[in-house]
Design an enzyme around this catalytic site. Structure first.
Site, PDB file in Angstrom:
ATOM      1  N   GLY A  50       0.843  -1.199   0.000  1.00 64.96           N
ATOM      2  CA  GLY A  50       0.000   0.000   0.000  1.00 64.96           C
ATOM      3  C   GLY A  50       0.875   1.243   0.000  1.00 64.96           C
ATOM      4  O   GLY A  50       0.547   2.254   0.647  1.00 64.96           O
TER       5      GLY A  50
ATOM      6  N   ASP B  80       2.080  -1.932  -4.371  1.00 68.46           N
ATOM      7  CA  ASP B  80       0.686  -1.497  -4.308  1.00 68.46           C
ATOM      8  C   ASP B  80      -0.054  -2.205  -5.424  1.00 68.46           C
ATOM      9  O   ASP B  80       0.563  -2.784  -6.320  1.00 68.46           O
ATOM     10  CB  ASP B  80       0.584   0.035  -4.462  1.00 68.46           C
ATOM     11  CG  ASP B  80      -0.662   0.601  -3.774  1.00 68.46           C
ATOM     12  OD1 ASP B  80      -1.774   0.142  -4.100  1.00 68.46           O
ATOM     13  OD2 ASP B  80      -0.527   1.481  -2.915  1.00 68.46           O
ATOM     14  N   ILE B  81      -1.376  -2.113  -5.390  1.00 67.31           N
ATOM     15  CA  ILE B  81      -2.206  -2.730  -6.425  1.00 67.31           C
ATOM     16  C   ILE B  81      -2.147  -1.926  -7.730  1.00 67.31           C
ATOM     17  O   ILE B  81      -2.489  -2.408  -8.792  1.00 67.31           O
ATOM     18  CB  ILE B  81      -3.659  -2.883  -5.917  1.00 67.31           C
ATOM     19  CG1 ILE B  81      -4.491  -3.796  -6.807  1.00 67.31           C
ATOM     20  CG2 ILE B  81      -4.355  -1.557  -5.717  1.00 67.31           C
ATOM     21  CD1 ILE B  81      -5.003  -5.004  -6.106  1.00 67.31           C
ATOM     22  N   ARG B  82      -1.703  -0.664  -7.620  1.00 64.81           N
ATOM     23  CA  ARG B  82      -1.533   0.191  -8.805  1.00 64.81           C
ATOM     24  C   ARG B  82      -0.266   1.010  -8.627  1.00 64.81           C
ATOM     25  O   ARG B  82       0.262   1.114  -7.514  1.00 64.81           O
ATOM     26  CB  ARG B  82      -2.740   1.135  -8.945  1.00 64.81           C
ATOM     27  CG  ARG B  82      -2.848   2.019  -7.746  1.00 64.81           C
ATOM     28  CD  ARG B  82      -4.093   2.868  -7.655  1.00 64.81           C
ATOM     29  NE  ARG B  82      -4.250   3.280  -6.272  1.00 64.81           N
ATOM     30  CZ  ARG B  82      -3.640   4.302  -5.693  1.00 64.81           C
ATOM     31  NH1 ARG B  82      -2.822   5.074  -6.387  1.00 64.81           N
ATOM     32  NH2 ARG B  82      -3.817   4.594  -4.425  1.00 64.81           N
TER      33      ARG B  82
ATOM     34  N   ASP C 126      -1.183  -7.394  -4.773  1.00 67.88           N
ATOM     35  CA  ASP C 126      -2.527  -7.373  -4.184  1.00 67.88           C
ATOM     36  C   ASP C 126      -2.401  -7.849  -2.731  1.00 67.88           C
ATOM     37  O   ASP C 126      -2.015  -8.992  -2.478  1.00 67.88           O
ATOM     38  CB  ASP C 126      -3.419  -8.320  -5.013  1.00 67.88           C
ATOM     39  CG  ASP C 126      -4.798  -8.499  -4.416  1.00 67.88           C
ATOM     40  OD1 ASP C 126      -5.067  -7.954  -3.316  1.00 67.88           O
ATOM     41  OD2 ASP C 126      -5.607  -9.210  -5.042  1.00 67.88           O
TER      42      ASP C 126
ATOM     43  N   TYR D  47     -15.399   0.157   8.984  1.00 66.88           N
ATOM     44  CA  TYR D  47     -13.947   0.359   9.099  1.00 66.88           C
ATOM     45  C   TYR D  47     -13.493   0.178  10.556  1.00 66.88           C
ATOM     46  O   TYR D  47     -12.505  -0.521  10.832  1.00 66.88           O
ATOM     47  CB  TYR D  47     -13.652   1.769   8.608  1.00 66.88           C
ATOM     48  CG  TYR D  47     -12.243   2.269   8.757  1.00 66.88           C
ATOM     49  CD1 TYR D  47     -11.190   1.680   8.069  1.00 66.88           C
ATOM     50  CD2 TYR D  47     -11.967   3.387   9.554  1.00 66.88           C
ATOM     51  CE1 TYR D  47      -9.894   2.189   8.178  1.00 66.88           C
ATOM     52  CE2 TYR D  47     -10.684   3.899   9.661  1.00 66.88           C
ATOM     53  CZ  TYR D  47      -9.661   3.294   8.974  1.00 66.88           C
ATOM     54  OH  TYR D  47      -8.383   3.804   9.076  1.00 66.88           O
TER      55      TYR D  47
ATOM     56  N   LYS E 222     -10.869  -2.500  12.170  1.00 69.82           N
ATOM     57  CA  LYS E 222      -9.662  -2.101  12.906  1.00 69.82           C
ATOM     58  C   LYS E 222      -9.668  -2.674  14.329  1.00 69.82           C
ATOM     59  O   LYS E 222      -8.640  -3.108  14.836  1.00 69.82           O
ATOM     60  CB  LYS E 222      -9.524  -0.571  12.940  1.00 69.82           C
ATOM     61  CG  LYS E 222      -9.171   0.037  11.582  1.00 69.82           C
ATOM     62  CD  LYS E 222      -7.782  -0.396  11.129  1.00 69.82           C
ATOM     63  CE  LYS E 222      -7.380   0.177   9.779  1.00 69.82           C
ATOM     64  NZ  LYS E 222      -6.127  -0.391   9.263  1.00 69.82           N
TER      65      LYS E 222
END
Ligand code: AKB
Length: 313
Positions: free
Chosen positions: A9, A35-37, A53, A143, A147
């Protein structure tokens, strides 16, 4: 020489700045961004990068083996506002990515893990002011539930399997290098962009909503300090409260107006108001201060100065 680090990430709001800082500290070749992108040109050109991923265990394991990774910073997550829209996707991303990394550590393929928690672990029944380290939690957002569960699993893996996992509960983070995405505290970044571009801002929270916040430099310093601390000093293996400053959108507007006279903010609270209302207004971070020497440096006016100066350049 520092053993190789993997950041999962790395192209997000925190991951980008963490990558730059760790590369400065330990050398670009020792910090693998993933990261995924792909991320910004600056990030992509600053050192090794892998498309990855966070929910794919085998893919993470391959990267860990290939680079002989020792530490993983898992920064991939779906934040509070987006998670309310996609509950199952948020749960799957936030939990599976954590299990992947904790299991790699359990199997001794890596030796240390950083995983970010959030003020979202607290809920409407939590004492709002100076929220203690240990208190009622009962998060009411998708979220926050992920967490809170993550914190329980971190502590469990530490106690049962000796996993060296470390975590802080980040407040809202303010930074200029990378925009946040999908959070409830994102107004505190958007406001600076719009102040400079338009001289007005429509805030999605009401003007009196007080939330704990932090300038990114402080957040990165806290993260690296926690990871560098000797293991025996880290008594909390769920996640540490981390305080910086607390303010409302109205306070922010005043701070910006000192530099941009006539700056106007209007208020149109949306679904994020309910999320913000369930979170603390300020944080007691004495455990972090006592156990590993945490101390924030930036207040609201210093943050405003830094944000406006850097965004103008
Ligand atoms: C969010 O608003 O979702 C995040 C957080 C406080 O964890 N910035």
């Amino acid at each position: 020489m520092h053993k190789p680090i993997l950041i999962i990430g790395a192209c997000g709001q925190i991951g980008t700045e963490l990558t730059f800082e760790l590369r400065n500290k330990y050398g670009a070749e020792n910090v693998i961004a993933s990261d995924i992108r792909e991320g910004s040109n600056a990030l992509m050109q600053s050192g090794p990068f892998e498309l990855l991923d966070a929910t794919n265990y085998a893919a993470i394991e391959d990267v860990v083996m290939h680079y002989e990774i020792d530490e993983v910073y898992l920064m991939a997550a779906m934040l509070s506002a987006t998670a309310e829209k996609f509950p199952m996707r948020a749960w799957n991303l936030n939990m599976n990515s954590l299990f992947n990394v904790l299991n790699l550590a359990k199997e001794k393929k890596i030796s240390k893990v950083f995983w970010p928690s959030s003020i979202a672990v607290f809920g409407p029944n939590t004492p709002k002011k100076d929220t203690p380290q240990n208190t009622i939690m009962e998060p009411s957002t998708v979220y926050g539930i992920s967490k809170q569960s993550g914190e329980r699993w971190c502590e469990y893996y530490h106690k049962k399997y000796g996993v060296d996992v470390r975590s802080v509960r980040y407040p809202g983070l303010i930074s200029w290098k990378t925009m946040p995405g999908g959070g409830t505290t994102d107004y505190a970044v958007e406001i600076y962009h719009e102040a400079l571009n338009k001289g007005t801002y429509e805030c999605f929270l009401n003007g009196d909503t007080e939330l704990p916040m932090m300038y990114m430099d402080d957040a990165i310093r806290a993260t690296i300090r926690l990871m560098d601390s000797p293991s025996e000093k880290i008594k909390v293996r769920s996640s540490y409260n981390l305080g910086g400053m607390s303010f409302t959108p109205k306070d922010m507007a005043k701070s910006i107006e000192k530099h941009i006279p006539g700056f106007k903010v209007s208020y149109a609270p949306d679904f994020r108001q309910e999320i913000a209302d369930s979170w603390p207004s300020s944080i007691d971070d004495s455990a972090a201060r006592e156990q590993w020497g945490w101390e924030p440096r930036f207040d609201l006016d210093q943050t405003t100065e830094e944000m406006l100066k850097n965004l103008k350049e």
